[in-house]
Design an enzyme around this catalytic site. Structure first.
Site, PDB file in Angstrom:
ATOM      1  N   ASP A  31       2.492   0.919  -7.606  1.00  0.00           N
ATOM      2  CA  ASP A  31       2.616  -0.499  -7.244  1.00  0.00           C
ATOM      3  C   ASP A  31       4.042  -0.839  -6.823  1.00  0.00           C
ATOM      4  O   ASP A  31       4.999  -0.202  -7.260  1.00  0.00           O
ATOM      5  CB  ASP A  31       2.189  -1.345  -8.457  1.00  0.00           C
ATOM      6  CG  ASP A  31       1.893  -2.777  -8.068  1.00  0.00           C
ATOM      7  OD1 ASP A  31       1.777  -3.067  -6.859  1.00  0.00           O
ATOM      8  OD2 ASP A  31       1.778  -3.616  -8.982  1.00  0.00           O
ATOM      9  N   HIS A  48       4.785   0.834   2.174  1.00  0.00           N
ATOM     10  CA  HIS A  48       3.680   1.786   1.997  1.00  0.00           C
ATOM     11  C   HIS A  48       4.066   3.161   2.558  1.00  0.00           C
ATOM     12  O   HIS A  48       3.733   4.193   2.008  1.00  0.00           O
ATOM     13  CB  HIS A  48       2.415   1.290   2.706  1.00  0.00           C
ATOM     14  CG  HIS A  48       1.859   0.043   2.096  1.00  0.00           C
ATOM     15  ND1 HIS A  48       1.722  -0.117   0.735  1.00  0.00           N
ATOM     16  CD2 HIS A  48       1.398  -1.116   2.648  1.00  0.00           C
ATOM     17  CE1 HIS A  48       1.209  -1.311   0.482  1.00  0.00           C
ATOM     18  NE2 HIS A  48       1.017  -1.939   1.614  1.00  0.00           N
ATOM     19  N   LEU A 142      -2.518  22.459  -9.404  1.00  0.00           N
ATOM     20  CA  LEU A 142      -2.713  21.027  -9.647  1.00  0.00           C
ATOM     21  C   LEU A 142      -3.768  20.425  -8.716  1.00  0.00           C
ATOM     22  O   LEU A 142      -3.809  20.747  -7.526  1.00  0.00           O
ATOM     23  CB  LEU A 142      -1.385  20.293  -9.413  1.00  0.00           C
ATOM     24  CG  LEU A 142      -1.461  18.777  -9.496  1.00  0.00           C
ATOM     25  CD1 LEU A 142      -0.811  18.280 -10.767  1.00  0.00           C
ATOM     26  CD2 LEU A 142      -0.810  18.111  -8.317  1.00  0.00           C
TER      27      LEU A 142
HETATM   28  C1  FPP Z   1       0.415  -1.239  -4.081  1.00  0.00           C
HETATM   29  O1  FPP Z   1       1.632  -1.861  -3.737  1.00  0.00           O
HETATM   30  C2  FPP Z   1       0.218  -0.063  -3.245  1.00  0.00           C
HETATM   31  C3  FPP Z   1      -0.873   0.180  -2.473  1.00  0.00           C
HETATM   32  C4  FPP Z   1      -2.023  -0.729  -2.393  1.00  0.00           C
HETATM   33  C5  FPP Z   1      -0.935   1.382  -1.622  1.00  0.00           C
HETATM   34  C6  FPP Z   1      -0.459   2.640  -2.269  1.00  0.00           C
HETATM   35  C7  FPP Z   1      -0.507   3.739  -1.308  1.00  0.00           C
HETATM   36  C8  FPP Z   1       0.477   4.651  -1.138  1.00  0.00           C
HETATM   37  C9  FPP Z   1       1.722   4.656  -1.912  1.00  0.00           C
HETATM   38  C10 FPP Z   1       0.327   5.758  -0.130  1.00  0.00           C
HETATM   39  C11 FPP Z   1      -0.758   6.698  -0.488  1.00  0.00           C
HETATM   40  C12 FPP Z   1      -0.722   7.896   0.325  1.00  0.00           C
HETATM   41  C13 FPP Z   1      -1.797   8.478   0.917  1.00  0.00           C
HETATM   42  C14 FPP Z   1      -1.607   9.739   1.627  1.00  0.00           C
HETATM   43  C15 FPP Z   1      -3.143   7.897   0.918  1.00  0.00           C
HETATM   44  P1  FPP Z   1       1.623  -3.379  -3.212  1.00  0.00           P
HETATM   45  O2  FPP Z   1       1.470  -3.372  -1.744  1.00  0.00           O
HETATM   46  O3  FPP Z   1       0.551  -4.134  -3.932  1.00  0.00           O
HETATM   47  O4  FPP Z   1       3.027  -3.858  -3.628  1.00  0.00           O
HETATM   48  P2  FPP Z   1       3.422  -5.355  -4.002  1.00  0.00           P
HETATM   49  O5  FPP Z   1       2.730  -5.654  -5.303  1.00  0.00           O
HETATM   50  O6  FPP Z   1       4.904  -5.285  -4.141  1.00  0.00           O
HETATM   51  O7  FPP Z   1       2.975  -6.243  -2.883  1.00  0.00           O
END
Ligand code: FPP
Length: 251
Positions: A31, A48, A142
């Site tokens: 997050d 992201h 893993l």
């Molecule tokens: C939450 O942060 C994050 C997500 C919804 C996306 C997480 C995905 C990745 C880190 C990449 C994954 C990689 C692959 C290859 C699929 P948020 O956007 O809710 O953050 P905020 O709360 O600060 O708005």
């Protein structure tokens, strides 16, 4: 003194970690990507992207420590509510991530897996992840498990519906529905339950993630946003896990 303070010890040689008590399954709620980007005056999607780049680093650290399963919450069934452009960007990440990282993941014996519903995912997303699953299917190290289009309440509802169908069809005896049976109807039926859940960004919630499976997991939270979550913090989480006494309801 020529010691470079920036040189980090390899995860497996960290004095804080007892290699005999490494959690077998670690689940992570990645997050804070959006806030990380906002703090830097960047668009949310830049967060992201940076978050995606962090996935391999933590995967390698986990692999080196002997963690068996690393489940990463990449996209929830609720994330479809986000603006169309952001959803599209997230859906395109596997297409970028796997070509970039797959060779190193293969060299390190990592196996890719997915937990979630394929229905609803764009073809290009599915193709990227299924290609990676196929290429790594014989690896024995893993398991890097992406929770993609995953939601725990839906998982449990569908599980119950399937149980009812099987009871009606005569392949399941309703008196045999116990915890092990219930687990076998979850999408993670082939995995151990997580020992440790890590959530970044200071939020203290589970957010519909592995509700059944996390029943006895240790929870560890950090204020760091996911793109800035380091190997050091990962080791801190594991060290703290090792200091806790897990009693599973006993004394
Ligand atoms: C939450 O942060 C994050 C997500 C919804 C996306 C997480 C995905 C990745 C880190 C990449 C994954 C990689 C692959 C290859 C699929 P948020 O956007 O809710 O953050 P905020 O709360 O600060 O708005």
């Amino acid at each position: 003194m020529w010691l470079n303070k920036k040189t980090k010890p390899a995860a497996s040689t960290s004095p804080e970690i007892d290699l005999d008590k490494v959690p077998a399954h670690i689940a992570i709620i990645m997050d804070g990507n959006g806030r990380w980007a906002k703090q830097r005056g960047l668009p949310r999607v830049a967060g992201h992207h940076s978050g995606m780049r962090n996935v391999k680093k933590i995967t390698m650290a986990a692999n080196e420590l002997g963690v068996k399963v690393l489940t990463m919450y990449a996209f929830s069934t609720e994330n479809w509510k986000r603006p169309k452009e952001e959803v599209e960007f997230l859906m395109k990440l596997p297409q970028e991530f796997f070509p970039l990282e797959i060779e190193e993941l293969i060299q390190n014996n990592v196996r890719i897996r997915m937990t979630g519903w394929k229905e609803g995912l764009p073809d290009y997303t599915l193709k990227a992840i299924e290609g990676a699953i196929e290429r790594t299917k014989d690896n024995t190290g893993l398991i890097l498990n992406f929770a993609l289009n995953y939601g725990s309440r839906k998982e449990m509802l569908v599980g119950v519906q399937n149980m009812i169908q099987d009871v009606k069809a005569g392949s399941l005896d309703s008196t045999e529905i116990d915890e092990a049976c219930f687990s076998s109807y979850m999408l993670t039926s082939d995995l151990p339950d997580p020992d440790l859940l890590i959530r970044t960004s200071g939020e203290l919630r589970i957010s519909n993630f592995l509700l059944w499976q996390l029943a006895y997991s240790e929870l560890w939270f950090t204020d760091a946003y996911w793109p800035e979550f380091t190997e050091d913090l990962f080791l801190q989480a594991i060290a703290e896990f090792q200091r806790r006494g897990r009693r599973f309801g006993g004394i």
